[in-house]
Design a protein around this motif. Structure first.
Motif, mmCIF file in Angstrom:
data_model
loop_
_atom_site.group_PDB
_atom_site.id
_atom_site.type_symbol
_atom_site.label_atom_id
_atom_site.label_comp_id
_atom_site.label_asym_id
_atom_site.label_seq_id
_atom_site.Cartn_x
_atom_site.Cartn_y
_atom_site.Cartn_z
ATOM 1 N N ASN A 1 0.842 -1.194 0.000
ATOM 2 C CA ASN A 1 0.000 0.000 0.000
ATOM 3 C C ASN A 1 0.876 1.241 0.000
ATOM 4 N N ASN A 2 0.901 1.937 -1.116
ATOM 5 C CA ASN A 2 1.743 3.131 -1.246
ATOM 6 C C ASN A 2 1.233 4.334 -0.461
ATOM 7 N N ALA A 3 0.032 4.268 0.100
ATOM 8 C CA ALA A 3 -0.490 5.367 0.919
ATOM 9 C C ALA A 3 0.092 5.342 2.333
ATOM 10 N N ARG B 1 -6.667 4.025 11.148
ATOM 11 C CA ARG B 1 -6.453 4.096 9.699
ATOM 12 C C ARG B 1 -5.119 4.775 9.472
ATOM 13 N N LEU B 2 -4.237 4.073 8.761
ATOM 14 C CA LEU B 2 -2.938 4.624 8.372
ATOM 15 C C LEU B 2 -3.027 4.892 6.890
ATOM 16 N N GLY B 3 -3.127 6.178 6.522
ATOM 17 C CA GLY B 3 -3.407 6.525 5.133
ATOM 18 C C GLY B 3 -4.797 6.025 4.798
ATOM 19 N N ASN B 4 -4.878 5.023 3.903
ATOM 20 C CA ASN B 4 -6.169 4.411 3.582
ATOM 21 C C ASN B 4 -6.205 2.937 3.976
ATOM 22 N N GLU B 5 -5.314 2.544 4.883
ATOM 23 C CA GLU B 5 -5.231 1.157 5.348
ATOM 24 C C GLU B 5 -5.884 1.060 6.727
ATOM 25 N N ASN B 6 -6.924 0.234 6.834
ATOM 26 C CA ASN B 6 -7.716 0.139 8.056
ATOM 27 C C ASN B 6 -7.306 -1.045 8.936
ATOM 28 N N PHE B 7 -7.297 -0.784 10.250
ATOM 29 C CA PHE B 7 -6.997 -1.780 11.255
ATOM 30 C C PHE B 7 -7.972 -1.592 12.410
#
Length: 131
Positions: A71-73, A121-127
């Motif tokens: 994920n480059n975001a 959310r880190l950038g557009n990566e959800n946890f």
């Protein structure tokens, strides 16, 4: 078993904490069994990520404890999850696309407390963070 000093009976090779027998399996009390390490669930992959360091680094760089390589975001050194006195915090490291706690952007370099069930959310990566 004949080695027990009380009247409780257990199968051979099993002991209960507090009873003197050192061979076999030890049965832990309820508290020991319920204690689990904190972890993240990554929404995209459903991966369970154990947080096993007092400072748990997340990003794209190889020195991170969890690497988001697809994920480059996500920034190279995006954020850390900190463990202090049994409490948990997330800190953003001036990431390009920010870190969000329950959909609210957090300030860079400031510790934000997180709890079981907190959405990250880190950038557009959800946890989701769990205890």
């Amino acid at each position: 078993c004949e080695n027990h000093t009380d009247t409780q009976s257990f199968s051979e090779g099993t002991s209960v904490l507090g009873i003197e027998e050192f061979d076999g399996t030890t049965v832990l009390g309820d508290e020991e069994q319920k204690r689990t390490a904190p972890y993240l669930i990554r929404d995209k992959t459903k991966e369970k990520i154990g947080i096993d360091q007092p400072i748990f680094k997340i990003g794209k760089e190889m020195h991170c404890d969890y690497i988001v390589s697809d994920n480059n975001a996500v920034s190279r050194n995006h954020a850390d999850i900190l463990t202090k006195d049994g409490r948990f915090y997330i800190i953003d490291h001036h990431s390009t696309n920010k870190t969000y706690v329950d959909e609210k952007a957090i300030p860079a370099q400031e510790e934000t407390e997180i709890f079981s069930g907190t959405k990250l959310r880190l950038g557009n990566e959800n946890f989701v963070f769990y205890l």
